[in-house]
Design a protein around this motif. Structure first.
Motif, PDB file in Angstrom:
ATOM      1  N   GLU A   1       0.830  -1.202   0.000  1.00 36.81           N
ATOM      2  CA  GLU A   1       0.000   0.000   0.000  1.00 36.81           C
ATOM      3  C   GLU A   1       0.864   1.251   0.000  1.00 36.81           C
ATOM      4  N   LYS A   2       1.876   1.266   0.879  1.00 42.67           N
ATOM      5  CA  LYS A   2       2.803   2.397   0.921  1.00 42.67           C
ATOM      6  C   LYS A   2       3.953   2.074   1.860  1.00 42.67           C
ATOM      7  N   VAL A   3       5.040   2.819   1.703  1.00 42.63           N
ATOM      8  CA  VAL A   3       6.116   2.820   2.686  1.00 42.63           C
ATOM      9  C   VAL A   3       5.777   3.940   3.650  1.00 42.63           C
ATOM     10  N   ALA A   4       5.392   3.582   4.863  1.00 37.03           N
ATOM     11  CA  ALA A   4       4.831   4.560   5.795  1.00 37.03           C
ATOM     12  C   ALA A   4       5.890   5.365   6.531  1.00 37.03           C
ATOM     13  N   SER A   5       6.989   4.705   6.946  1.00 41.97           N
ATOM     14  CA  SER A   5       7.971   5.399   7.786  1.00 41.97           C
ATOM     15  C   SER A   5       9.374   4.869   7.562  1.00 41.97           C
ATOM     16  N   ARG A   6      10.329   5.784   7.714  1.00 43.14           N
ATOM     17  CA  ARG A   6      11.744   5.430   7.773  1.00 43.14           C
ATOM     18  C   ARG A   6      12.245   5.924   9.129  1.00 43.14           C
ATOM     19  N   VAL A   7      12.771   4.991   9.926  1.00 40.03           N
ATOM     20  CA  VAL A   7      13.181   5.344  11.283  1.00 40.03           C
ATOM     21  C   VAL A   7      14.607   4.873  11.540  1.00 40.03           C
ATOM     22  N   ALA A   8      15.018   4.907  12.810  1.00 31.32           N
ATOM     23  CA  ALA A   8      16.412   4.666  13.167  1.00 31.32           C
ATOM     24  C   ALA A   8      16.904   3.274  12.767  1.00 31.32           C
ATOM     25  N   ASN A   9      16.044   2.277  12.870  1.00 29.66           N
ATOM     26  CA  ASN A   9      16.493   0.901  12.611  1.00 29.66           C
ATOM     27  C   ASN A   9      15.713   0.213  11.502  1.00 29.66           C
ATOM     28  N   GLY A  10      15.187   0.999  10.547  1.00 25.71           N
ATOM     29  CA  GLY A  10      14.555   0.348   9.400  1.00 25.71           C
ATOM     30  C   GLY A  10      13.383   1.108   8.822  1.00 25.71           C
ATOM     31  N   GLU A  11      12.562   0.374   8.099  1.00 27.55           N
ATOM     32  CA  GLU A  11      11.410   0.961   7.416  1.00 27.55           C
ATOM     33  C   GLU A  11      10.139   0.181   7.747  1.00 27.55           C
ATOM     34  N   LEU A  12       9.018   0.898   7.702  1.00 35.02           N
ATOM     35  CA  LEU A  12       7.705   0.298   7.918  1.00 35.02           C
ATOM     36  C   LEU A  12       6.913   0.364   6.629  1.00 35.02           C
ATOM     37  N   TRP A  13       6.616  -0.808   6.056  1.00 39.72           N
ATOM     38  CA  TRP A  13       5.793  -0.906   4.861  1.00 39.72           C
ATOM     39  C   TRP A  13       4.419  -1.429   5.266  1.00 39.72           C
ATOM     40  N   ILE A  14       3.389  -0.943   4.610  1.00 38.66           N
ATOM     41  CA  ILE A  14       2.030  -1.425   4.865  1.00 38.66           C
ATOM     42  C   ILE A  14       1.587  -2.259   3.666  1.00 38.66           C
ATOM     43  N   LEU A  15       1.131  -3.483   3.932  1.00 34.60           N
ATOM     44  CA  LEU A  15       0.694  -4.397   2.871  1.00 34.60           C
ATOM     45  C   LEU A  15      -0.823  -4.469   2.799  1.00 34.60           C
ATOM     46  N   LYS A  16      -1.315  -4.736   1.585  1.00 33.88           N
ATOM     47  CA  LYS A  16      -2.746  -4.915   1.380  1.00 33.88           C
ATOM     48  C   LYS A  16      -3.179  -6.365   1.548  1.00 33.88           C
ATOM     49  N   GLY A  17      -2.241  -7.232   1.818  1.00 37.10           N
ATOM     50  CA  GLY A  17      -2.548  -8.650   2.013  1.00 37.10           C
ATOM     51  C   GLY A  17      -1.617  -9.250   3.041  1.00 37.10           C
ATOM     52  N   VAL A  18      -1.717 -10.552   3.253  1.00 31.95           N
ATOM     53  CA  VAL A  18      -0.915 -11.274   4.236  1.00 31.95           C
ATOM     54  C   VAL A  18      -0.028 -12.264   3.507  1.00 31.95           C
ATOM     55  N   LEU A  19       1.264 -12.281   3.837  1.00 28.65           N
ATOM     56  CA  LEU A  19       2.190 -13.238   3.252  1.00 28.65           C
ATOM     57  C   LEU A  19       1.958 -14.628   3.845  1.00 28.65           C
ATOM     58  N   ASN A  20       2.345 -15.647   3.104  1.00 33.30           N
ATOM     59  CA  ASN A  20       2.221 -17.009   3.619  1.00 33.30           C
ATOM     60  C   ASN A  20       3.111 -17.191   4.850  1.00 33.30           C
ATOM     61  N   TYR A  21       2.580 -17.826   5.866  1.00 34.20           N
ATOM     62  CA  TYR A  21       3.367 -17.970   7.105  1.00 34.20           C
ATOM     63  C   TYR A  21       3.212 -19.333   7.756  1.00 34.20           C
ATOM     64  N   VAL A  22       2.244 -20.160   7.353  1.00 35.16           N
ATOM     65  CA  VAL A  22       2.116 -21.513   7.925  1.00 35.16           C
ATOM     66  C   VAL A  22       1.974 -22.525   6.794  1.00 35.16           C
TER      67      VAL A  22
END
Length: 221
Positions: free
Chosen positions: A200-221
């Protein structure tokens, strides 16, 4: 700028009062005509536009720049995003992930699914596909659910920031066992591969990385 007013509006106002209180005096068409004339007479003069008109852009034409806060850790900025409250609460359940996001010596990219994306899952976020809900009952079931939530969080934390090319998620810890992920530009949109989930967007750049917002969920199980 000086505005000049005449007594004409007030004369029209008297006529309008007469028209409203004596409906037989004028037709409705005449009343409307008087209203339009009165509005025009009371309106201030319009100044001509000078110079070039500013370009009007659609929100989709240019995404807003990420918020930059070089002294703030990811763990603090994640909790400020209203659209990420579910993922944020999951990340704080585990000392391993909460401490990672506060660690200023380790850079991470958070691929945070929005609240809407998690709610759109065909099952509860702690459930595995095609698993009976009874599998999560009792103490053993509770531990299984917690483990699945931990996997969800770790699958959305990338061991690199800034993130370019292929990188590993932190699934299983920082020991190279994570899943390999990368991002691509497709039809003007950024998607996380291999699952093809849109960013959706790259929301923030901070001291130890970046926060991206996704429109879906990645596979995890």
């Amino acid at each position: 700028m000086t505005w000049c007013f005449s007594l004409r509006p007030f004369v029209l106002g008297n006529k309008l009062d007469s028209a409203i209180t004596k409906p037989n005096h004028l037709t409705m068409k005449a009343v409307i005509s008087l209203l339009l004339t009165l509005t025009s007479a009371l309106s201030p003069p319009q100044l001509p536009l000078q110079g070039n008109l500013p370009a009007i852009m659609s929100p989709s034409d240019d995404a807003p720049a990420p918020q930059t806060q070089p002294a703030v850790p990811l763990g603090d900025i994640l909790g400020t995003q209203r659209s990420l409250t579910t993922f944020s609460s999951f990340s704080r359940l585990y000392e391993s992930t909460s401490s990672l996001l506060l660690d200023l010596n380790t850079n991470t990219t958070i691929l945070a699914p929005s609240n809407a994306a998690i709610e759109a899952l065909p099952r509860k976020p702690w459930e595995e596909p095609e698993t009976d809900v009874k599998a999560y009952e009792g103490e053993a079931g509770r531990k299984r659910a917690q483990e699945n939530l931990r996997k969800l969080v770790e699958a959305h934390l990338v061991q690199m920031s800034p993130w370019e090319g292929k990188a590993k998620t932190v699934s299983g810890g920082h020991d190279g066992k994570g899943r390999e992920v990368w991002w691509e530009e497709k039809d003007g949109k950024r998607v996380v591969m291999p699952d093809g989930v849109e960013v959706e967007k790259v929301a923030s750049r901070v001291a130890n990385g970046e926060l991206w917002i996704l429109k879906g969920v990645l596979n995890y199980v």
